[in-house]
Design an enzyme around this catalytic site. Structure first.
Site, PDB file in Angstrom:
ATOM      1  N   LYS A 166     -21.442  -7.999   0.239  1.00  0.00           N
ATOM      2  CA  LYS A 166     -20.346  -7.103  -0.123  1.00  0.00           C
ATOM      3  C   LYS A 166     -20.933  -5.911  -0.885  1.00  0.00           C
ATOM      4  O   LYS A 166     -21.968  -6.062  -1.502  1.00  0.00           O
ATOM      5  CB  LYS A 166     -19.322  -7.825  -1.016  1.00  0.00           C
ATOM      6  CG  LYS A 166     -18.832  -9.163  -0.471  1.00  0.00           C
ATOM      7  CD  LYS A 166     -17.782  -8.981   0.586  1.00  0.00           C
ATOM      8  CE  LYS A 166     -17.249 -10.350   1.055  1.00  0.00           C
ATOM      9  NZ  LYS A 166     -16.290 -10.244   2.137  1.00  0.00           N
ATOM     10  N   HIS A 285     -17.771 -15.911  13.806  1.00  0.00           N
ATOM     11  CA  HIS A 285     -16.700 -15.546  12.879  1.00  0.00           C
ATOM     12  C   HIS A 285     -15.378 -15.541  13.638  1.00  0.00           C
ATOM     13  O   HIS A 285     -15.337 -15.197  14.811  1.00  0.00           O
ATOM     14  CB  HIS A 285     -16.968 -14.168  12.269  1.00  0.00           C
ATOM     15  CG  HIS A 285     -16.085 -13.898  11.094  1.00  0.00           C
ATOM     16  ND1 HIS A 285     -14.771 -13.541  11.230  1.00  0.00           N
ATOM     17  CD2 HIS A 285     -16.322 -13.957   9.757  1.00  0.00           C
ATOM     18  CE1 HIS A 285     -14.236 -13.385  10.019  1.00  0.00           C
ATOM     19  NE2 HIS A 285     -15.149 -13.640   9.117  1.00  0.00           N
ATOM     20  N   HIS A 318     -16.266 -20.472  11.006  1.00  0.00           N
ATOM     21  CA  HIS A 318     -15.462 -20.501   9.782  1.00  0.00           C
ATOM     22  C   HIS A 318     -14.297 -21.469   9.952  1.00  0.00           C
ATOM     23  O   HIS A 318     -13.684 -21.531  11.005  1.00  0.00           O
ATOM     24  CB  HIS A 318     -14.963 -19.091   9.471  1.00  0.00           C
ATOM     25  CG  HIS A 318     -16.076 -18.177   9.071  1.00  0.00           C
ATOM     26  ND1 HIS A 318     -16.178 -17.629   7.825  1.00  0.00           N
ATOM     27  CD2 HIS A 318     -17.175 -17.773   9.740  1.00  0.00           C
ATOM     28  CE1 HIS A 318     -17.287 -16.901   7.755  1.00  0.00           C
ATOM     29  NE2 HIS A 318     -17.908 -16.969   8.917  1.00  0.00           N
TER      30      HIS A 318
END
Length: 468
Positions: A166, A285, A318
């Site tokens: 991030k 993802h 995920h």
């Protein structure tokens, strides 16, 4: 002999067959059907079977040129959904002949392609699929699977640790690589591109791949452990996606990544085949999944998207956290996790599993717990997900007051403490906080992390819950 009889016929006359005995080779689907007022459940169930297989709104003379009995979908059982008014669980059996071998794309186009906009239904949700072993055997599945991944990474007996870099957008390639290096040096196994990091003006994919590879090799040399960064190969065209995967392989890195729903199943399956042929692990993802799976009465459950991914191919996916910021009720999430990892899963409605599923040795997929988790969650995550999982802390690593590397140290120490306590027979659910506090005594990095996040909780009720 009677000629062709034109006109509109009730679906249930052809497609509702409660006496039908399902075959081992049928694909079975469980739908949650909400009919329009005045439409009987049998008609609604049969309409779903018809519109997702051989039927159309009127009889057509070409029906006589084939054997409908052989090819039609059949609604073979209907029951009311407990605790819900005007909702029914409808079970449909599809003959295997209706589906192209090895194509998740074709399977979904048939089963959920058209029927969800059907006027006679107020809402429709695909709750679960039973994939027959005969069909599973036409798929490669995950490129490598859980055991091969552990052997490649030389990591055993504990969950793996990850971190999403991030801010997800805006860093230059060099600064991005620097953040990766700090996390890996501190003790994480993996770092990760965020799902929407592809190739933007501030950071083109090739530059990112190079700086991340440098970070991987530097941190490996310093720690003596194998490291990886999920390099996101998702792109606007399949050709461009493959080009990125080829470059990752040339760099010698262990793993690439794909957004399988936005990228599409055809692209994903191609990439999974390339990854197996070239020794790359594939992290998946699930971006866009909640558009499809979050509403309780319409769409399809993540359970189905999960099975589709295991067929199409991916080594990680995920899976919700149960304890973090993203949706995931505990029983449902554990049902998902078993469907990913286990070779054989028994029907268990208490966990949302409608059918017994035999994966006939298709490799397993490692579930990734990610989203709003930090060191205080570690005991719960270790207990819920067990060893074959990736625990991914983005903000929970990078938000550490001393920086990325100490954030990584804190997570690694917390994980090792939880695994040790579990192996000593301690109860992680009851003693979790005490275990973390004890570990703080010999890790100032962990103590600092515990100070920052001691009170954070994300307390909202899950939207997608089990029917009681």
């Amino acid at each position: 002999s009677v000629g062709f009889k034109a006109g509109v016929k009730e679906y249930k006359l052809t497609y509702y067959t409660p006496e039908y005995e399902t075959k081992d080779t049928d694909i079975l689907a469980a739908f949650r059907v909400t009919p329009q007022p005045g439409v009987p459940p049998e008609e609604a169930g049969x309409a779903v079977a018809a519109e997702s297989s051989t039927g159309t709104w009127t009889t057509v003379w070409t029906d006589g040129l084939t054997s409908l009995d052989r090819y039609k979908g059949r609604c073979y059982h209907i029951e009311p959904v407990p605790g819900e008014k005007d909702q029914y669980x409808x079970y449909v059996a599809y003959p295997l002949d209706l589906f192209e071998e090895g194509s998740v794309t074709n399977m979904f186009t048939s089963i959920v392609g058209n029927v969800f906009g059907f006027k006679a239904l107020r809402a429709l949700r695909l709750e679960d699929l039973r994939i027959p072993t005969a069909y599973i055997k036409t798929f490669q599945g995950p490129p490598h699977g859980i055991q091969v991944e552990r052997d490649k990474l030389n990591k055993y007996g504990r969950p793996l640790l990850g971190c999403t870099i991030k801010p997800k957008l805006g860093l230059s390639a060099k600064n991005y690589g620097r953040a990766v290096y700090e996390c890996l040096r501190g003790g994480l196994d993996f770092t990760k591109d965020d799902e929407n990091v592809n190739s933007q003006p501030f950071m083109r994919w090739r530059d990112r791949f190079l700086f991340c590879a440098e970070a991987i090799y530097k941190s490996q040399a310093e720690t003596g452990e194998i490291k990886g960064h999920y390099l996101n190969a998702t792109a606007g065209t399949c050709e461009e996606m493959m080009k990125r995967a080829v470059f990752a392989r040339e760099l010698g890195v262990p793993i690439v990544m794909h957004d399988y729903l936005t990228g599409g199943f055809t692209a994903n399956t191609s990439l999974a085949h390339y990854c197996r042929d070239n020794g790359l692990l594939l992290h998946i993802h699930r971006a866009m999944h909640a558009v499809i799976d979050r509403q309780k009465n319409h769409g399809m459950t993540f359970r189905v998207l999960r099975k589709a991914l295991r067929l199409s191919g991916g080594d990680h996916i995920h899976a919700g956290t149960v304890v973090g910021k993203l949706e995931g009720e505990r029983d449902i999430t554990l049902g998902f996790v078993d469907l990913l990892r286990d070779d054989f899963v028994e029907k268990d409605r208490s966990r949302g599993i409608y059918f017994t599923q035999d994966w006939v040795s298709l490799p397993g997929v490692i579930p990734v717990a990610s989203g709003g988790i930090h060191v205080w969650h570690m005991p719960a995550l270790t207990e819920i997900f067990g060893d074959d999982s990736v625990l991914q802390f983005g903000g929970g690593t990078l938000g550490h007051p001393w920086g990325n590397a100490p954030g990584a140290v804190a997570n690694r120490v917390a994980l090792e403490a939880c695994v040790l306590a579990r192996n000593e027979g301690r109860d992680l659910a009851a003693e979790g906080n005490a275990i973390i506090r004890e570990a703080c005594k010999w890790s100032p990095e962990l103590a600092a992390a515990c100070e920052v996040w001691k009170e954070i909780k994300f307390e909202f009720k899950a939207v997608d819950t089990l029917d009681k």
